[in-house]
Design a protein around this motif. Structure first.
Motif, mmCIF file in Angstrom:
data_model
loop_
_atom_site.group_PDB
_atom_site.id
_atom_site.type_symbol
_atom_site.label_atom_id
_atom_site.label_comp_id
_atom_site.label_asym_id
_atom_site.label_seq_id
_atom_site.Cartn_x
_atom_site.Cartn_y
_atom_site.Cartn_z
ATOM 1 N N VAL A 324 0.735 -1.117 -0.028
ATOM 2 C CA VAL A 324 0.050 -0.013 0.017
ATOM 3 C C VAL A 324 0.856 1.447 0.214
ATOM 4 O O VAL A 324 0.574 2.172 -0.703
ATOM 5 C CB VAL A 324 -0.979 0.098 1.170
ATOM 6 C CG1 VAL A 324 -1.384 1.266 1.284
ATOM 7 C CG2 VAL A 324 -2.057 -1.112 0.905
ATOM 8 N N PRO A 325 1.650 1.319 1.031
ATOM 9 C CA PRO A 325 2.717 2.716 1.052
ATOM 10 C C PRO A 325 3.283 2.843 -0.554
ATOM 11 O O PRO A 325 3.481 3.918 -1.091
ATOM 12 C CB PRO A 325 3.835 2.347 1.946
ATOM 13 C CG PRO A 325 2.947 1.552 2.982
ATOM 14 C CD PRO A 325 2.310 0.428 1.876
ATOM 15 N N VAL A 326 3.765 1.763 -1.124
ATOM 16 C CA VAL A 326 4.675 1.884 -2.368
ATOM 17 C C VAL A 326 3.561 2.343 -3.671
ATOM 18 O O VAL A 326 3.692 3.163 -4.287
ATOM 19 C CB VAL A 326 5.039 0.598 -2.692
ATOM 20 C CG1 VAL A 326 5.799 0.696 -3.977
ATOM 21 C CG2 VAL A 326 6.003 -0.144 -1.887
ATOM 22 N N MET A 327 2.279 1.718 -3.334
ATOM 23 C CA MET A 327 1.074 2.260 -4.295
ATOM 24 C C MET A 327 0.906 3.401 -4.477
ATOM 25 O O MET A 327 0.615 4.105 -5.272
ATOM 26 C CB MET A 327 -0.061 1.215 -3.983
ATOM 27 C CG MET A 327 -1.280 1.522 -4.865
ATOM 28 S SD MET A 327 -1.216 0.788 -6.544
ATOM 29 C CE MET A 327 -0.921 2.178 -7.305
ATOM 30 N N SER A 328 0.676 4.226 -3.061
ATOM 31 C CA SER A 328 0.563 5.647 -2.857
ATOM 32 C C SER A 328 1.578 6.403 -3.647
ATOM 33 O O SER A 328 1.107 7.284 -4.268
ATOM 34 C CB SER A 328 0.386 5.920 -1.625
ATOM 35 O OG SER A 328 0.197 7.179 -1.196
#
Length: 487
Positions: A324-328
């Motif tokens: 999720v943090p990478v996706m953001s």
């Protein structure tokens, strides 16, 4: 007679939308069946073959598209140019295939992902039949869309019926490589019936230099996300972090591909205009393309960043929530690289300034390498910091390329005029809306649906309230093409 750009865009959009819907169905099944480790094998294998495909393709997509677009109205020159470029890339693909197999056999002989790399390496072999650059140059977007959609349906059906557990991993790889070959060979047969080989004036030397600059441009591109995945494999998180990174990258790539529709379908026409000394027509079309692209790019990027958790859950399931943090950050990276793709492909490359652009991309790539090494030495290198520094490097590239457009090419265009970037400011409203919604909506699917509807409705409302001319023009053209009369 030139084909309708709006009709081309509809076919391209159909294909790209299709390429979004199918992965939504297929990707969760694949990722859940194989898990983070095996999915990481695929990510690393894709990265490795991507390195060698750079030299196998030798810039044929970008260069071939530009050169075929220039001569497509002359049947004789069209056949000669196609023949020269095809014969040359058969040679480069053969050399790259041999080099790849030797490298894999020596470097990875004791690694568990050896066989994965070997199977995926056959994509390099099938690449010699990749002639979509010819189809796009002559604007056969209807054929490309219908053919690819049919192949993808069969491909997805096989995965849905037969991929269930880790034991199906090799069968999945065979399907991927096999259908890639089928897709390429059908296009080759189709274009060969319309563009005949003409060996009367084979030329290689005149093409090598400009194609080599494209190779430099593409190969320096490995100093960005490809470098991240390579270094992540040897980091603390190992191959699992490659899988998370790869998942976020694939999601943004799917969305980005749809958004780039209008950019992709206008490249042949823009190149044709400049090739026929119609710079005024080129500039008018370019300015319109930029506005249309920004109309959709900014809300999509900001919205995807806000809904990173929902996107990862839908595509990868709960086992991939670490992404999720990478996706953001990847969503913002998509925004920057989207703008950069317009500057690089529709301006710099079409004006034949690929040599200068190669230098700029190399500068950014080296900076990203330095950033990653610094993070590694300080013990802070991970998938989040990796994509963050890559985003920074791409932002630097965008600034340098835009300076090249203004100072060297001296093109009368202001990409960052308020009329273009106002859509970015409209989209910032998505941030407080999505944050607030999480306080009272816990279900991922309901949250995603709610936010898309509300944010989309607000964005549409702003466009209607401000009577955005571009929006109404796009909608009217779309309604006409769909044979619907607007009120």
């Amino acid at each position: 007679m030139a084909k309708s750009i709006s009709k081309n865009a509809i076919f391209k959009a159909m294909l790209n939308l299709f390429n979004i819907i199918l992965p939504i169905i297929v990707m969760p099944l694949v990722s859940r069946a194989f898990g983070g480790e095996l999915y990481g094998y695929i990510g690393y294998g894709d990265s490795l073959t991507a390195y060698f495909l750079i030299f196998a393709s030798f810039g044929i997509y970008q260069y071939g598209l530009r050169e075929i677009s220039k001569v497509r109205d002359d049947k004789k020159k069209l056949g000669q140019t196609f023949t020269s470029l095809f014969v040359f890339t058969v040679f480069t693909n053969t050399v790259a295939t041999v080099a790849y197999m030797v490298f894999v056999a020596i470097a990875y002989k004791d690694q568990p992902y050896l066989f994965t790399c070997i199977i995926l390496g056959f994509n390099i072999v099938t690449n010699m039949f990749y002639v979509e650059w010819v189809n796009e140059a002559v604007e056969n977007y209807d054929f490309i869309a219908l053919k690819t959609m049919l192949i993808r349906v069969i491909y997805s059906a096989l995965i849905l019926f037969f991929i269930r557990e880790k034991g199906d991993f090799l069968f999945y790889l065979y399907i991927v490589v096999g259908f890639n070959f089928i897709n390429n060979i059908i296009s080759f047969i189709y274009i060969k019936r319309r563009v005949k080989f003409d060996f009367s004036d084979l030329q290689f030397l005149k093409h090598i230099k400009p194609m080599f600059y494209v190779v430099i441009l593409t190969s320096t591109g490995i100093l960005y996300t490809q470098l991240d995945k390579t270094m992540l494999k040897d980091s603390v998180g190992g191959i699992a972090e490659v899988g998370y990174y790869y998942m976020a990258q694939r999601v943004t790539t799917i969305v980005s591909t749809l958004l780039l529709t209008v950019v992709q379908v206008t490249m042949p026409r823009l190149s044709n205009y400049l090739g026929n000394q119609s710079k005024d027509a080129y500039l008018v079309l370019l300015k319109k393309v930029v506005k249309i692209y920004f109309l959709f790019l900014f809300p999509a990027a900001i919205g995807l960043s806000c809904l990173s958790k929902e996107a990862i859950y839908i595509f990868g399931g709960k086992d991939f929530l670490a992404a999720v943090p990478v996706m953001s950050i990847f969503a913002i990276h998509m925004l920057v690289t989207g703008v950069e793709s317009v500057v690089a492909n529709q301006i710099i490359y079409i004006f034949g300034k690929e040599k200068q652009d190669a230098i700029l991309v190399l500068i950014g790539g080296v900076m990203n390498l330095i950033f990653n090494i610094t993070l590694t030495l300080t013990g802070t290198f991970n998938m989040v910091t990796a994509i963050s520094t890559t985003l920074l490097a791409n932002l630097i590239i965008l600034i340098l390329e835009y300076r090249l457009v203004k100072k060297v090419i001296k093109l009368d265009i202001n990409l960052f005029a308020f009329e273009n970037i106002k859509y970015f400011f409209y989209s910032l409203l998505f941030i407080p809306i999505t944050i607030a919604s999480r306080f009272f909506i816990q279900n991922v699917f309901i949250s995603c649906t709610f936010n898309v509807v509300v944010c989309g409705g607000i964005y549409l409302g702003i466009l209607l309230f401000t009577r955005d001319e571009l929006f109404f023009e796009v909608m009217n053209k779309l309604l006409v093409k769909l044979k619907i009369k607007s009120a």
